[in-house]
Enzyme design. Structure first.
Site, PDB file in Angstrom:
ATOM      1  N   HIS A 111     -14.052  39.135  83.535  1.00 43.52           N
ATOM      2  CA  HIS A 111     -14.150  40.549  83.899  1.00 43.52           C
ATOM      3  C   HIS A 111     -13.033  40.903  84.865  1.00 43.52           C
ATOM      4  O   HIS A 111     -12.443  40.037  85.504  1.00 43.52           O
ATOM      5  CB  HIS A 111     -15.507  40.858  84.537  1.00 43.52           C
ATOM      6  N   CYS A 155     -18.186  39.439  95.434  1.00 42.90           N
ATOM      7  CA  CYS A 155     -17.176  38.682  94.699  1.00 42.90           C
ATOM      8  C   CYS A 155     -15.902  39.515  94.656  1.00 42.90           C
ATOM      9  O   CYS A 155     -15.908  40.690  95.042  1.00 42.90           O
ATOM     10  CB  CYS A 155     -17.660  38.336  93.290  1.00 42.90           C
TER      11      CYS A 155
END
Length: 680
Positions: A65, A196
């Site tokens: 991603h 993250c």
């Protein structure tokens, strides 16, 4: 709003054999629908994100991603591989692959959909259904979210078994005992933060995994997801009510100082996904042992957008110092032990690689000395490298280390390392702001930024600023070498005050950094400074231990217990041992500690005590020059601080403020604790 996953973005027979091939196959489907405008540019962004941390998860899931300027709308593609594809998960290849794409400026409503999917991937029934679907349409219907999904903030509140029905959107707060205790009848409470690098997938998967584990264990858990789909802070009341904290993150926790004083488990975001129950149990165990966390390290807080330049500069410099200290401690203690075994002439011994006799103490002393010297050789490069890291993250490391090595080469020393780190970090930050061709984006962090940063830093250090800094370093060394008399005593007073002002905080670290910087090029003056700094840093906890022993009724029961531990902490040169006392009564404890530190620093310099080890407390007394006078200096400062704190607390009693009932000061009202900054 566009459909997140049309059936055309599903491949139930993904034939790719590598993660790069899988990403390309799924990205081509996105490009065919117009959701990706530049296929190669988007894949470069995916590769750059993958280089930061593998995106494979245990259980056969891969979630490549990224956020990219080449994506028109938040979207995802799903592939099911019959043979499995390696995405770096510890348990093997992934058969379920989600390529998640978010535009660089996506709004929260869109990104919350992706975060909801990330959470659902943590549910075994959802994953099993994905493996069982037979058609692309069935897969799309299963994955696409229901209309009007609940906002993430709703899901991030108290989620354990003890949260009462109907108030899951609230943060219940009630009275509680000390660290490790929950109020009678209340579940154990934990606050958590997950984050993250892109804030799209791992952030929310870790949150969901922790919440599931908390529900199974009967723990009340509140999670703050510092991701892309909004950022709702935990309330101060929720943090205060919690018994412990868990950080599962791969980027710095924002405003981490909010959690100072809580037992804390600090891990990467994948640990929050893969072993949540273990983390919660570890947090509970730490709370039961009474362990607490200090304020964040400099690099964890560096770069907060609300910080001014001065605050950022301080945290960048402290970042380098905090990473340098272990090298100083290991190298300094090895050298000190070598001197203790083989005498000071051991520095002329031949290399142990050429001459080593197993039965000779001198050979072992030479081994320790030469190993310690090698550790010391890293001081300036590590200092520069991690200053640059604090500024520019990992791309700054190589230029920083190169600049530090140049500083050593031109004899610019400790000051040269400071300048080199700032130059390296500043250069990388400047290059990052340039408009970079699409083809170079994937190699920017690992090739372009280190290359340009190293070249520019070396040029400036060798040919522009290096020689003036080297001259300044030499002048400082000469000044320390000739330090004596009143000047030495004044410096001892200043260093003593700094060491005791914030008990491990920024001023304390500045004084300590000044001392250990001198050890890189040791002389008589720098060894005196190191001795004075360590002696002054030992005073606050020793003084509080003495005061609680002599006049225990002036202190609470908890403080008297802390006083017992403070004997060992002070003797070991751990200034933070006085923090519980300073937090409870700063206006009396801190001035008393500073007074004692000033006395000890002045006496240590006046007695011309020296120290070659950067740490160790009384355990390195045999390595100290004039050890008896050194102990007298510490004792004098300890007595001064203890006497003052007893006097000040006694004056408070005379003013009519009740201190104790039945010999226990806990019954007395205490001043509101002041915030004391502690650098880890």
């Amino acid at each position: 709003m566009q459909n997140l996953l049309p059936a055309d973005l599903v491949d139930l027979d993904l034939s790719a054999e590598s993660k790069e091939g899988a990403a390309r196959a799924l990205a081509e489907r996105m490009a065919a629908l117009g959701r990706v405008t530049d296929l190669d540019g988007f894949l470069a962004d995916v590769a750059a994100r993958e280089a930061q941390m593998p995106t494979g998860l245990e259980g056969g899931i891969g979630i490549p991603h990224c956020r990219s300027a080449h994506v028109t709308t938040p979207t995802l593609a799903f592939g099911r591989s019959p043979s499995g594809i390696d995405f770096g998960a510890p348990d093997g290849p992934a058969d379920l692959v989600f390529l998640i794409a978010a535009p660089a400026g996506a709004d929260d409503a869109h990104l919350s959909i992706l975060s909801t999917l990330a959470r659902r991937l943590m549910r075994p029934d959802f994953v099993a259904a994905l493996r069982a679907v037979q058609t692309r349409e069935e897969a799309a219907a299963l994955i696409n979210p229901a209309p009007n999904p609940a906002p993430p903030a709703f899901e991030e509140r108290w989620s354990g078994g003890g949260a009462p029905e109907g108030v899951r959107g609230e943060a219940p707060v009630s009275g509680r005992g000390g660290v490790g205790e929950s109020p009678a009848g209340q579940p154990f409470r934990i606050v958590a933060v997950t984050s993250c690098p892109t804030g799209i997938a791992h952030t929310y998967m870790a949150a969901e995994s922790l919440q599931q584990a908390a529900a199974e264990a009967g723990i009340d858990l509140q999670v703050e997801t510092q991701g892309s789909a909004g950022f709702t802070k935990l309330t101060p009341e929720a943090i205060a009510a919690a018994d412990a904290a868990v950080f599962a993150h791969d980027v710095p926790v924002r405003e981490r100082a909010r959690f100072a004083g809580k037992p804390t488990v600090d891990v990467g975001v994948k640990a929050g996904i893969n072993r949540p129950a273990e983390l919660l149990q570890e947090a509970r165990a730490k709370a039961e042992r009474g362990e607490i966390t200090t304020a964040p390290t400099p690099v964890e807080e560096a770069g907060e957008e609300q910080d001014g330049y001065g605050a950022k500069l301080r945290t960048w410099l402290m970042s380098g110092v905090s990473y340098m200290v272990p090298f100083v401690a290991a190298g300094g203690l090895l050298i000190a032990l070598a001197f203790a075994i083989g005498g000071y002439e051991i520095n002329t011994a031949p290399s142990v690689a050429e001459h080593f006799v197993w039965t000779e103490a001198a050979s072992w002393a030479a081994l320790l000395f030469q190993t310690g010297g090698l550790a010391f050789g890293f001081l300036v490069p590590v200092l520069a490298g991690y200053i640059a890291y604090g500024m520019a993250d990992r791309p700054g490391l190589v230029p920083g280390f190169v600049g530090g090595a140049v500083a050593l080469t031109i004899n610019a020393g400790f000051l040269g390392g400071l300048i080199a780190g700032l130059i390296a970090g500043g250069t990388v930050l400047a290059v990052q702001r340039l408009k970079i061709p699409t083809a170079l984006r994937g190699i920017m962090p690992v090739v372009v930024l280190p290359l340009i940063g190293s070249a520019v830093t070396a040029f400036l250090m060798f040919l522009v600023v290096g020689k003036p800094v080297a001259s300044l370093q030499q002048a400082l060394t000469d000044w320390l070498s000739g330090l004596s008399g009143a000047n030495a005593i004044i410096l001892g007073v200043i260093l003593g005050l700094m060491m005791c002002f914030d008990l491990g905080g920024p001023l304390n670290k500045v004084a300590y950094a000044f001392a250990i910087g001198g050890l890189a090029t040791p002389n008589e003056g720098s060894l005196k400074v190191m001795a004075a700094v360590m002696a002054a840093g030992m005073v606050p906890p020793l003084a509080m231990a003495l005061a609680t022993t002599v006049r225990g009724r002036l202190f609470s029961k908890t403080e008297r217990e802390n006083g017992k531990a403070a004997w060992f902490l002070g003797a070991s040169f751990i200034s933070e041992g006085a923090i519980p006392f300073a937090a409870a009564d700063p206006l009396r404890v801190i001035p008393a500690a500073m007074a004692g530190g000033a006395v000890t620093g002045a006496l240590s310099m006046a007695f011309e005590c020296t120290l070659r080890a950067p740490h160790g407390g009384i355990f390195v007394i045999p390595l100290i020059g004039n050890p008896l006078l050194y102990l007298i200096a510490i004792a004098a400062g300890t007595a001064t601080s203890a006497g003052l704190v007893i006097l000040l607390k006694g004056m408070r009693k005379q003013d009519g403020t009740p201190l104790q009932q039945g010999g226990d000061a806990e019954a007395a009202p205490q001043p509101e604790p002041a915030k004391v900054t502690v650098a880890a």
